[in-house]
Scaffold this motif. Structure first.
Motif, PDB file in Angstrom:
ATOM      1  N   PHE A 333       0.771  -1.468   0.077  1.00  0.00           N
ATOM      2  CA  PHE A 333      -0.089   0.125   0.051  1.00  0.00           C
ATOM      3  C   PHE A 333       0.865   1.193   0.175  1.00  0.00           C
ATOM      4  CE2 PHE A 333      -3.298   2.897   2.266  1.00  0.00           C
ATOM      5  CZ  PHE A 333      -3.859   3.075   1.058  1.00  0.00           C
ATOM      6  N   SER A 334       2.012   1.141  -0.482  1.00  0.00           N
ATOM      7  CA  SER A 334       3.095   2.254  -0.490  1.00  0.00           C
ATOM      8  C   SER A 334       3.620   2.559  -1.811  1.00  0.00           C
ATOM      9  CB  SER A 334       4.008   2.222   0.496  1.00  0.00           C
ATOM     10  OG  SER A 334       4.841   0.917   0.407  1.00  0.00           O
ATOM     11  N   ASP A 335       3.443   3.800  -2.302  1.00  0.00           N
ATOM     12  CA  ASP A 335       3.957   4.162  -3.642  1.00  0.00           C
ATOM     13  C   ASP A 335       5.324   4.112  -3.778  1.00  0.00           C
ATOM     14  OD1 ASP A 335       1.338   4.626  -4.223  1.00  0.00           O
ATOM     15  OD2 ASP A 335       1.640   6.897  -3.937  1.00  0.00           O
ATOM     16  N   VAL A 336       6.102   4.051  -4.924  1.00  0.00           N
ATOM     17  CA  VAL A 336       7.402   4.122  -5.348  1.00  0.00           C
ATOM     18  C   VAL A 336       8.459   5.057  -4.779  1.00  0.00           C
ATOM     19  CG1 VAL A 336       7.022   2.806  -7.240  1.00  0.00           C
ATOM     20  CG2 VAL A 336       7.379   5.080  -7.502  1.00  0.00           C
ATOM     21  N   ASP A 337       7.546   6.004  -4.252  1.00  0.00           N
ATOM     22  CA  ASP A 337       8.203   7.273  -3.657  1.00  0.00           C
ATOM     23  C   ASP A 337       8.113   6.908  -2.103  1.00  0.00           C
ATOM     24  OD1 ASP A 337       5.744   8.015  -3.013  1.00  0.00           O
ATOM     25  OD2 ASP A 337       5.809   9.751  -3.985  1.00  0.00           O
ATOM     26  N   GLY A 338       7.644   5.976  -1.658  1.00  0.00           N
ATOM     27  CA  GLY A 338       7.881   5.635  -0.220  1.00  0.00           C
ATOM     28  C   GLY A 338       6.461   6.269   0.613  1.00  0.00           C
ATOM     29  N   ARG A 339       5.646   6.880  -0.128  1.00  0.00           N
ATOM     30  CA  ARG A 339       4.405   7.515   0.669  1.00  0.00           C
ATOM     31  C   ARG A 339       3.275   6.470   0.600  1.00  0.00           C
ATOM     32  NH1 ARG A 339       1.979  12.257  -2.474  1.00  0.00           N
ATOM     33  NH2 ARG A 339       2.393  11.066  -4.154  1.00  0.00           N
ATOM     34  N   TYR A 340       2.755   6.785   1.665  1.00  0.00           N
ATOM     35  CA  TYR A 340       1.352   5.917   1.937  1.00  0.00           C
ATOM     36  C   TYR A 340       0.456   6.729   2.967  1.00  0.00           C
ATOM     37  CZ  TYR A 340       3.104   4.647   6.750  1.00  0.00           C
ATOM     38  OH  TYR A 340       3.364   4.759   8.072  1.00  0.00           O
ATOM     39  N   VAL A 341      -0.813   6.423   2.873  1.00  0.00           N
ATOM     40  CA  VAL A 341      -1.810   6.962   3.692  1.00  0.00           C
ATOM     41  C   VAL A 341      -1.881   5.974   5.030  1.00  0.00           C
ATOM     42  CG1 VAL A 341      -4.296   7.605   4.219  1.00  0.00           C
ATOM     43  CG2 VAL A 341      -3.166   7.839   1.921  1.00  0.00           C
ATOM     44  N   GLY A 342      -1.541   6.777   6.136  1.00  0.00           N
ATOM     45  CA  GLY A 342      -1.644   6.037   7.422  1.00  0.00           C
ATOM     46  C   GLY A 342      -3.080   5.948   7.998  1.00  0.00           C
ATOM     47  N   LEU A 343      -3.352   5.169   9.101  1.00  0.00           N
ATOM     48  CA  LEU A 343      -4.683   5.024   9.767  1.00  0.00           C
ATOM     49  C   LEU A 343      -5.208   6.189  10.454  1.00  0.00           C
ATOM     50  CD1 LEU A 343      -4.441   1.493  10.865  1.00  0.00           C
ATOM     51  CD2 LEU A 343      -5.498   2.235   8.972  1.00  0.00           C
ATOM     52  N   ASP A 344      -4.208   7.282  10.379  1.00  0.00           N
ATOM     53  CA  ASP A 344      -4.539   8.711  11.142  1.00  0.00           C
ATOM     54  C   ASP A 344      -5.292   9.506   9.996  1.00  0.00           C
ATOM     55  OD1 ASP A 344      -2.303   8.794   9.710  1.00  0.00           O
ATOM     56  OD2 ASP A 344      -1.219   9.998  11.375  1.00  0.00           O
ATOM     57  N   SER A 392       0.333   0.900  13.872  1.00  0.00           N
ATOM     58  CA  SER A 392      -0.384   0.855  15.317  1.00  0.00           C
ATOM     59  C   SER A 392       0.077   2.224  16.065  1.00  0.00           C
ATOM     60  CB  SER A 392       0.193  -0.100  15.835  1.00  0.00           C
ATOM     61  OG  SER A 392       0.027  -1.392  15.629  1.00  0.00           O
ATOM     62  N   ALA A 393       1.212   2.719  15.894  1.00  0.00           N
ATOM     63  CA  ALA A 393       1.304   4.137  16.483  1.00  0.00           C
ATOM     64  C   ALA A 393       0.532   4.994  15.805  1.00  0.00           C
ATOM     65  CB  ALA A 393       2.679   4.395  16.325  1.00  0.00           C
ATOM     66  N   GLN A 394       0.302   5.305  14.529  1.00  0.00           N
ATOM     67  CA  GLN A 394      -0.406   6.296  13.872  1.00  0.00           C
ATOM     68  C   GLN A 394      -1.990   6.072  14.165  1.00  0.00           C
ATOM     69  OE1 GLN A 394       0.980   5.511  10.008  1.00  0.00           O
ATOM     70  NE2 GLN A 394       3.039   6.104  10.427  1.00  0.00           N
ATOM     71  N   SER A 395      -2.425   4.948  14.346  1.00  0.00           N
ATOM     72  CA  SER A 395      -3.873   4.629  14.325  1.00  0.00           C
ATOM     73  C   SER A 395      -4.303   5.370  15.666  1.00  0.00           C
ATOM     74  CB  SER A 395      -4.312   3.056  14.369  1.00  0.00           C
ATOM     75  OG  SER A 395      -5.544   2.967  14.355  1.00  0.00           O
ATOM     76  N   PRO A 396      -5.730   5.912  15.604  1.00  0.00           N
ATOM     77  CA  PRO A 396      -6.185   6.055  16.886  1.00  0.00           C
ATOM     78  C   PRO A 396      -6.845   5.244  17.564  1.00  0.00           C
ATOM     79  CG  PRO A 396      -7.710   6.672  14.984  1.00  0.00           C
ATOM     80  CD  PRO A 396      -6.308   6.499  14.491  1.00  0.00           C
ATOM     81  N   TYR A 397      -6.893   3.860  17.064  1.00  0.00           N
ATOM     82  CA  TYR A 397      -7.420   2.793  17.658  1.00  0.00           C
ATOM     83  C   TYR A 397      -6.327   1.908  18.198  1.00  0.00           C
ATOM     84  CZ  TYR A 397     -11.620   4.634  15.437  1.00  0.00           C
ATOM     85  OH  TYR A 397     -12.458   5.487  15.035  1.00  0.00           O
ATOM     86  N   VAL A 401      -6.374  -4.134  13.781  1.00  0.00           N
ATOM     87  CA  VAL A 401      -7.513  -4.987  13.710  1.00  0.00           C
ATOM     88  C   VAL A 401      -7.870  -5.807  12.230  1.00  0.00           C
ATOM     89  CG1 VAL A 401      -9.999  -5.579  14.444  1.00  0.00           C
ATOM     90  CG2 VAL A 401      -8.620  -3.847  15.709  1.00  0.00           C
ATOM     91  N   TRP A 402      -8.624  -4.580  11.457  1.00  0.00           N
ATOM     92  CA  TRP A 402      -8.489  -5.066  10.013  1.00  0.00           C
ATOM     93  C   TRP A 402      -8.431  -3.868   9.106  1.00  0.00           C
ATOM     94  CZ3 TRP A 402      -8.745  -6.353   5.202  1.00  0.00           C
ATOM     95  CH2 TRP A 402      -9.077  -7.557   4.996  1.00  0.00           C
ATOM     96  N   PRO A 403      -7.120  -3.578   9.124  1.00  0.00           N
ATOM     97  CA  PRO A 403      -7.006  -2.253   8.326  1.00  0.00           C
ATOM     98  C   PRO A 403      -7.171  -2.402   6.683  1.00  0.00           C
ATOM     99  CG  PRO A 403      -4.908  -3.084   9.093  1.00  0.00           C
ATOM    100  CD  PRO A 403      -6.021  -3.971   9.558  1.00  0.00           C
ATOM    101  N   LEU A 404      -7.773  -1.600   6.150  1.00  0.00           N
ATOM    102  CA  LEU A 404      -7.934  -1.756   4.592  1.00  0.00           C
ATOM    103  C   LEU A 404      -7.606  -0.480   3.959  1.00  0.00           C
ATOM    104  CD1 LEU A 404      -8.704  -3.334   2.259  1.00  0.00           C
ATOM    105  CD2 LEU A 404     -11.159  -3.248   2.620  1.00  0.00           C
ATOM    106  N   GLN A 405      -6.728  -0.208   3.052  1.00  0.00           N
ATOM    107  CA  GLN A 405      -6.423   1.013   2.279  1.00  0.00           C
ATOM    108  C   GLN A 405      -6.726   2.386   3.024  1.00  0.00           C
ATOM    109  OE1 GLN A 405      -8.288   1.000  -1.600  1.00  0.00           O
ATOM    110  NE2 GLN A 405      -6.710  -0.380  -2.159  1.00  0.00           N
ATOM    111  N   GLY A 406      -6.018   2.250   4.273  1.00  0.00           N
ATOM    112  CA  GLY A 406      -5.872   3.659   4.930  1.00  0.00           C
ATOM    113  C   GLY A 406      -6.959   3.731   6.082  1.00  0.00           C
ATOM    114  N   LYS A 407      -7.823   2.755   6.201  1.00  0.00           N
ATOM    115  CA  LYS A 407      -8.858   2.847   7.028  1.00  0.00           C
ATOM    116  C   LYS A 407      -8.925   1.623   8.013  1.00  0.00           C
ATOM    117  CE  LYS A 407     -10.695   6.799   5.221  1.00  0.00           C
ATOM    118  NZ  LYS A 407     -10.673   7.914   6.006  1.00  0.00           N
TER     119      LYS A 407
END
Length: 770
Positions: A333-344, A392-397, A401-407
């Protein structure tokens, strides 16, 4: 279907609908990618790479539960090819960026399974799938081929002579009548001067509000492009962009059959720029066959580290297919430039060499998939562990548990993301486990922290020692699964020097006993005042009306009685000792296979009240080893390997759940299984093959032999390890990961003395019996 499968299991018959596949080399059979695409398996046959971001596959339906992956083998028409799919899940989502190559009048709706002619659906024939490649002939005369790199889907469509067109449908997605809000609230498609098509959409299906972005290029520029907005309203001629909620584009070719039309489509969870960057990096040139060859080579490496001989041809295909399905998720779930959307919800950038992942089906996969990967792909486990710590550190929860595409969907109960972390730590995989601790501690002890359904009742669990049935639904399963997560969390706490918190968690990990009524020998709903629910029926899933209609999670009282994985000797004592516990496990397998009318279809593959088609009890066949009767484990494991898996589309007895069902088969067919992954040991079962050779750890060679093994010899009468007698009914991960020679002596008759001695029984809760 469920009754048919139960009848099959009851008869002992094994139907084989597909021929055995050809071997790649001695002992290695080609995977059958259609295993699991029928029945309730919920897998897909399309092209992907191991743990890849793109899963490019045909879609046949978006409405039935059995089409959670977008595909079901019994369907007779294809809607098109989309770029993201879930493998084996019990809930549907994804199916992003549908591509429909076709001819004739433009149609903008798919039609129905019953009437494909009412829309752009097409009947199909000559379907072929192999790792990294898919091919099919459509009724329009188009021959379609699919292959992939990690982040790019590649198409090659051969049209007959004359005009044709390609529809890009961003309104395509899994539907559900229970959804009350718009499933897509914003979307757009645009084309630039160079002919690159880009777009995005935000989807509220399962992962509410996830965003997906794409960048697409064609090998031949279309003669014209038509955009359609909401209500399928055609945009003005010459338009280069459309926005709305349900948008589409049609790429027209006046002579589509002049030469094949190739498409390369990259996706990103971050933004369109990320998709463009992924396309630029991974899609250089237009050599479809070269991309296909590379995809096949990647899969041969991933599958070639396990070779077996013996068994039947179909069993070898099943094993190879299971190993394939066990390497589809989690997905990149990360792009070639190293970016991704976290659970926050924020965009983050990875450290050099890092990767972010999605599709963690942790309630399922902590049991066998992650343990399997610690053996066959420790480098991948290192990458996954680093990612789980970050997310885990980024998630408000907190823990995943069951993360799917940044949610964080919060699906299922518990916070089982702690289990693969504790397991990896116990198995010596280096990582910054301390970085995950604040999130774990918050989930464990801060009862004001935000909850999803997965962690309701934590305060009551802490204060009362159990989740009360008159306060929180699925209370019995919650109590036991929270206790297991406490067990895993305690190990992490101890490893990073948080001794007081570790002690509190270790103590709380014994809460499982507070919902096991020793007087009746069953897991039983309990009220806040300490009283038990009466009258009690272990067949039922729940007793009270909604919203507390389930006391167990995808289980009933029989199945929930054995949820405890980490404190087995204490449960044996709680139930009255070895003989009583052994009799209780016997009773589970021998009880009538009846379920209440409100049982979900997930509870499948019944042997008595044991349900192999769902995860909660998949360790139970191995519990006999803890009372000194591993011969009963051997008989049951062999039966399950033979009866629950077939070389057929309906070849997995339940949802594959991102590879968990497949991983159970791989490990059990090799001859061992992790009852408690955090304990870092494997309990012996009954190997299925005469010989298996695999690469483990740092490319070490593990050879497993069972000379003369066959259908009539399920019992292990002796074991040797590196040429020396091994009397234990289990073996540590630390031994196997170094490589060596494991030899089973098989027999038609059990050796009831093997593994009977207290000293030879597996450890549990860090201790041995007696």
């Amino acid at each position: 279907m469920k009754l048919t499968r139960r009848a099959l299991l009851g008869s002992g018959a094994i139907a084989v609908a597909l021929p055995a596949a050809a071997k790649l080399r001695d002992g290695e059979a080609r995977p059958n990618l259609f295993i699991g695409t029928g029945g309730h398996g919920h897998t897909y046959p399309g092209a992907t790479l191991p743990f890849g971001m793109v899963q490019l596959s045909p879609d046949t339906d978006v409405e039935r539960w059995d089409a959670c992956s977008g595909y079901h083998r019994t369907d007779t028409s294809i809607m098109g090819f989309s770029h993201t799919h879930l493998s084996g899940t019990g809930i549907g989502d994804m199916l992003d960026v549908l591509v429909v190559p076709t001819r004739g009048p433009v149609q903008l709706t798919p039609g129905t399974l019953a009437n494909p002619d009412a829309g752009y659906r097409q009947r199909f024939s000559d379907e072929h799938a192999e790792p990294g490649y898919y091919r099919v002939s459509l009724e329009s005369g188009v021959q379609s081929e699919l292959t992939v790199t990690e982040r790019v889907g590649w198409h090659r469509h051969r049209f007959p002579a004359g005009p044709g067109h390609i529809l890009i449908d961003l309104s395509h997605l899994i539907l559900d009548t229970s959804d009350t809000q718009p499933l897509i609230d914003e979307a757009h498609i645009a084309i630039d001067a160079a002919g690159t098509l880009t777009g995005s959409r935000r989807v509220f299906r399962w992962a509410k509000g996830r965003r997906i972005h794409f960048a697409m290029q064609l090998s031949r520029a279309p003669d014209r492009v038509t955009f359609y907005g909401d209500g399928d309203i055609e945009q003005a001629a010459g338009s280069t962009r459309v926005a709305g909620k349900r948008v589409k584009a049609v790429l027209h070719h006046d002579d589509a059959g002049a030469e094949p039309i190739l498409i390369r489509c990259a996706i990103s969870g971050v933004d369109v720029a990320g998709a463009i960057g992924n396309l630029a990096k991974e899609a250089r040139g237009w050599n479809f066959d070269r991309v296909r060859r590379r995809a096949g080579k990647t899969w041969r490496r991933a599958l070639g580290d396990l070779e077996v001989t013996g068994g039947t041809a179909d069993q070898r295909v099943i094993l190879s297919s299971a190993l394939y399905h066990a390497q589809l998720a989690p997905t990149l779930f990360s792009d070639v430039d190293g970016r991704y959307v976290g659970l926050d919800g924020q965009v983050h950038e990875l450290p050099a060499g890092g990767a972010a992942y999605s599709s963690y089906s942790l309630w399922d996969t902590y049991r066998a998939l992650h343990p399997l990967l610690t053996l066959i792909a420790p480098d991948r486990v290192k990458s996954l562990v680093d990612d789980m710590i970050r997310q885990s550190a980024q998630s408000p929860y907190g823990p995943l548990v069951w993360p799917l595409q940044g949610k964080e969907t919060g699906t299922m109960i518990g916070w089982h993301g702690v289990v693969p972390l504790a397991e990896a730590q116990a198995k010596g995989i280096p990582a910054d486990y301390a970085a995950a601790w604040p999130a774990i501690k918050k989930r464990s002890f801060d009862f004001t922290a935000p909850d999803k359904d997965n962690s309701l009742g934590r305060d009551l669990y802490d204060r009362l020692g159990y989740v009360p049935a008159d306060k929180i639904f699925e209370s019995v399963s919650r109590t036991q699964e929270y206790a297991y997560d406490d067990w895993a969390s305690a190990h992490i706490a101890r490893a990073i020097g948080q001794g007081a918190d570790a002690d509190r968690l270790f103590k709380r990990s014994g809460n499982w006993r507070n919902v096991l009524d020793a007087s009746i020998g069953f897991a039983r709903p309990r009220f806040a005042d300490g009283s038990w629910w009466t009258p009690y029926d272990p067949i039922q899933l729940g007793h009270m009306p909604k919203p507390w209609w389930r006391d167990y999670t995808e289980a009933n009282g029989w199945q929930a009685t054995f949820l405890n994985q980490h404190d087995i000797y204490a449960q044996i004592a709680h139930f009255g000792g070895d003989a009583a516990f052994e009799a209780k496990v016997d009773a589970l397998f021998n009880a009538p296979s009846t379920l209440p009318a409100n049982a979900p279809p997930d509870i499948s593959g019944l042997v008595g009240q044991y349900a192999h088609g769902n995860e909660p009890d998949q360790h139970v066949p191995y519990l006999y080893a803890y009372v000194g009767a591993p011969w009963k484990t051997q008989a049951m494991v062999r039966r399950l390997c033979v009866e629950m898996y077939r070389n057929d589309p309906d070849g997995i007895i339940g949802n594959d759940d991102c590879g968990q069902m497949s991983a159970w088969f791989v490990l059990s067919a090799l001859g061992f299984y992790p009852v408690d992954p955090v304990e870092a040991v494997y309990v012996f079962g009954s190997p299925l093959f005469e010989r298996a050779e695999l690469r483990v750890g740092d490319r070490k060679r593990l050879v497993i032999e069972a000379p003369g093994n066959g259908p009539t010899t399920p019992y292990v009468t002796a074991v040797s390890w590196n040429g020396r007698p091994w009397t234990k009914s289990w073996i540590p991960h630390a031994e196997l990961i170094r490589g060596g020679h494991l030899r089973f002596t098989m027999s038609a008759e059990p050796n009831r003395d093997f593994g009977r001695a207290l000293a030879d029984r597996p450890p549990s809760n860090g201790r041995r019996p007696g």
